[in-house]
Design an enzyme around this catalytic site. Structure first.
Site, mmCIF file in Angstrom:
data_model
loop_
_atom_site.group_PDB
_atom_site.id
_atom_site.type_symbol
_atom_site.label_atom_id
_atom_site.label_comp_id
_atom_site.label_asym_id
_atom_site.label_seq_id
_atom_site.Cartn_x
_atom_site.Cartn_y
_atom_site.Cartn_z
ATOM 1 N N ASN A 38 -42.033 43.536 35.134
ATOM 2 C CA ASN A 38 -41.902 41.796 35.082
ATOM 3 C C ASN A 38 -42.459 41.721 35.924
ATOM 4 O OD1 ASN A 38 -38.890 41.788 33.810
ATOM 5 N ND2 ASN A 38 -37.669 42.459 35.148
ATOM 6 N N HIS A 129 -27.027 35.843 34.217
ATOM 7 C CA HIS A 129 -26.886 37.624 34.922
ATOM 8 C C HIS A 129 -25.954 38.442 35.152
ATOM 9 C CE1 HIS A 129 -28.603 41.200 37.574
ATOM 10 N NE2 HIS A 129 -29.943 41.047 36.350
ATOM 11 N N GLU A 173 -29.272 29.851 34.786
ATOM 12 C CA GLU A 173 -31.463 30.338 35.596
ATOM 13 C C GLU A 173 -31.899 28.998 34.701
ATOM 14 O OE1 GLU A 173 -31.897 34.894 33.101
ATOM 15 O OE2 GLU A 173 -29.258 34.737 33.698
ATOM 16 N N SER A 177 -33.364 35.870 31.362
ATOM 17 C CA SER A 177 -33.823 36.717 31.282
ATOM 18 C C SER A 177 -34.032 38.044 29.975
ATOM 19 C CB SER A 177 -33.356 38.053 32.690
ATOM 20 O OG SER A 177 -32.348 38.149 31.629
ATOM 21 N N ASP A 202 -30.053 30.371 38.980
ATOM 22 C CA ASP A 202 -31.518 31.803 39.504
ATOM 23 C C ASP A 202 -32.547 31.651 38.467
ATOM 24 O OD1 ASP A 202 -32.204 34.339 38.925
ATOM 25 O OD2 ASP A 202 -29.706 35.075 37.818
ATOM 26 N N HIS A 205 -37.052 35.101 36.962
ATOM 27 C CA HIS A 205 -37.987 34.865 36.332
ATOM 28 C C HIS A 205 -38.487 33.696 36.290
ATOM 29 C CE1 HIS A 205 -36.372 38.477 34.212
ATOM 30 N NE2 HIS A 205 -34.787 38.337 35.119
ATOM 31 N N LYS A 234 -40.110 40.516 40.702
ATOM 32 C CA LYS A 234 -40.457 40.223 39.391
ATOM 33 C C LYS A 234 -42.365 39.734 39.915
ATOM 34 C CE LYS A 234 -35.890 39.961 38.277
ATOM 35 N NZ LYS A 234 -35.687 41.684 38.133
HETATM 36 C C1 LIG Z 1 -31.454 36.899 35.703
HETATM 37 C C2 LIG Z 1 -31.633 37.529 37.265
HETATM 38 N N1 LIG Z 1 -30.908 37.404 38.399
HETATM 39 C C3 LIG Z 1 -31.302 38.240 38.950
HETATM 40 C C4 LIG Z 1 -31.815 39.690 38.852
HETATM 41 C C5 LIG Z 1 -31.624 41.194 39.780
HETATM 42 O O1 LIG Z 1 -32.778 40.584 40.929
HETATM 43 P P1 LIG Z 1 -33.006 41.976 41.096
HETATM 44 O O2 LIG Z 1 -34.431 42.950 40.669
HETATM 45 O O3 LIG Z 1 -34.489 41.235 43.270
HETATM 46 O O4 LIG Z 1 -32.188 42.814 41.666
HETATM 47 C C6 LIG Z 1 -32.325 39.739 38.047
HETATM 48 C C7 LIG Z 1 -33.192 41.124 38.005
HETATM 49 O O5 LIG Z 1 -32.902 42.127 36.868
HETATM 50 C C8 LIG Z 1 -32.359 38.791 36.514
HETATM 51 O O6 LIG Z 1 -32.907 39.276 35.548
#
Ligand SMILES: Cc1ncc(COP(=O)(O)O)c(C=O)c1O
Length: 392
Positions: A38, A129, A173, A177, A202, A205, A234
């Site tokens: 990522n 997520h 989001e 993701s 969120d 990405h 990411k």
């Molecule tokens: C949409 C989403 N939110 C939050 C996270 C979590 O982030 P982090 O990797 O910083 O813990 C991810 C990680 O894969 C994600 O895809």
């Protein structure tokens, strides 16, 4: 041996039987084509981030030594948070230790009925997520899920809960993701305003890749989204996360969010790297454009080979396969020829929607992908018409 080994072993065997067992991958020998990272802008190897991390390690040490509320790191955080708030179009921002921790603990704090004075009702896009589901569970709230990106369905849930004296919270989001498609933020903002609902977005990405100066998709709607979170692990190349919103909301989280209060602050070298990445963002427009162009080419080439890529319009391109076994097999075959393309299976994605998740980065050149095309043409893997997209 643990006294629970036997039941845990049973559970693991059931996962194996369902082709859902997860194992840690071994490194791929030689020069692999990595489609699992990522690090969308290729910043984790950027000299400016490395130099800043080294400088901060020498000047401030490699660990924070205490949580933020107890420590002596204000001078390291404040400039970053002052830069983040205008980038996101909010009054204030707060740095958290990881995106998972941010979602899981911020949302739990927000959903406290004792603080909001009403019982919360959570309306969540069904593809959000796992960390956001964890937060709901921790808060004792069962989220009502709406069909992915279906604003009509969301509106019907808002209407259904409109007569109750509840606090409605909508979770989405901005870039999904596992599907690489985008939310209709303008439509969501309008709906939430109409129904008096709190909007939580969120941007894990989207941060770095979309919006003015890479500020994310939410930055196009300054002051109109209640809470935006995103990560530095990411596209920003290092580690950690942020949350951005009103000054009151950030002050509430400083006082109420367990993941912020009870965890050691980020290591100074990470803060150095975060600062360097934020400074670079405005200069990275060519990298952003090149990345999205490459993703579009990849989608075209996959479609031409008979694969489905869903509604992806971003740097994340799912190669939809369907069954867990087929996804695992294809991922394994590609790995054997030096291509890292992870299989994503339930529960991360809905049943019958197993896939390879191809993540493109600005370090990929179109010719790097030739290896993928050659491998796919040689393997002639399944071109499935049975994949169900967006089924709730
Ligand atoms: C949409 C989403 N939110 C939050 C996270 C979590 O982030 P982090 O990797 O910083 O813990 C991810 C990680 O894969 C994600 O895809």
């Amino acid at each position: 041996m643990s006294i629970f080994d036997a039941p845990y072993q049973d559970w693991l065997m059931r996962q194996q039987a369902a082709q859902r067992y997860r194992r840690l991958p071994a490194d791929v020998a030689g020069d692999a084509l990595n489609l699992a990272s990522n690090d969308y802008l290729g910043l984790r190897h950027h000299p400016a981030l490395i130099a800043a991390a080294q400088d901060y390690a020498e000047r401030f040490g490699v660990g924070a030594g205490a949580s933020r509320l107890l420590g002596d790191s204000a001078a390291l955080y404040e400039p970053l948070e002052r830069a983040l708030a205008p980038l996101k179009g909010t009054q204030a921002a707060l740095i958290m230790n990881s995106g998972y921790q941010a979602n899981a603990t911020i949302l739990t704090a927000l959903l406290d009925p004792a603080a909001i004075g009403r019982d919360p009702v959570v309306l969540a896009d069904r593809l959000i997520h796992a960390s956001l589901y964890t937060a709901c569970r921790n808060a004792g709230v069962m989220p009502q899920r709406f069909h992915h990106n279906d604003l009509n369905h969301l509106e019907s849930l808002l209407t259904r809960h409109g007569h109750t004296n509840s606090a409605r919270v909508v979770l989405v989001e901005s870039v999904y993701s596992m599907d690489g498609d985008c939310a209709d933020l303008a439509g969501l903002i309008a709906l939430c305003q109409r129904y008096g609902a709190f909007l939580y977005v969120d941007e894990a990405h989207a941060t770095g890749v979309f919006g003015q100066d890479g500020g994310g998709l939410a930055s196009q709607y300054p002051g109109q989204i209640d809470l935006v979170m995103g990560t530095f692990g990411k596209a920003l190349g290092s580690f950690g996360a942020y949350v951005a919103g009103s000054r009151v909301l950030i002050d509430y989280l400083i006082n109420r969010c367990s993941g912020f209060i009870y965890s050691t602050a980020l290591p100074p070298p990470v803060l150095g790297a975060i600062g360097a990445a934020i400074s670079l963002l405005p200069t990275l427009e060519p990298a952003r454009q090149q990345l999205l162009q490459l993703a579009s080419q990849v989608r075209d080439k996959l479609t031409a080979r008979g694969f489905q890529t869903g509604k992806s319009s971003t740097q994340i391109v799912p190669l939809l396969v369907g069954g867990e076994g087929e996804a695992l097999r294809l991922s394994h075959q590609l790995r054997q020829v030096g291509i890292i393309a992870p299989a994503i299976r339930p529960p991360t994605v809905p049943p019958n929607q197993s896939r390879l998740r191809l993540a493109l980065t600005a370090r990929h050149q179109p010719q790097d992908l030739d290896r993928l095309w050659q491998a796919l043409d040689r393997l002639s893997p399944p071109r499935l018409s049975s994949v169900k997209e967006g089924v709730a």
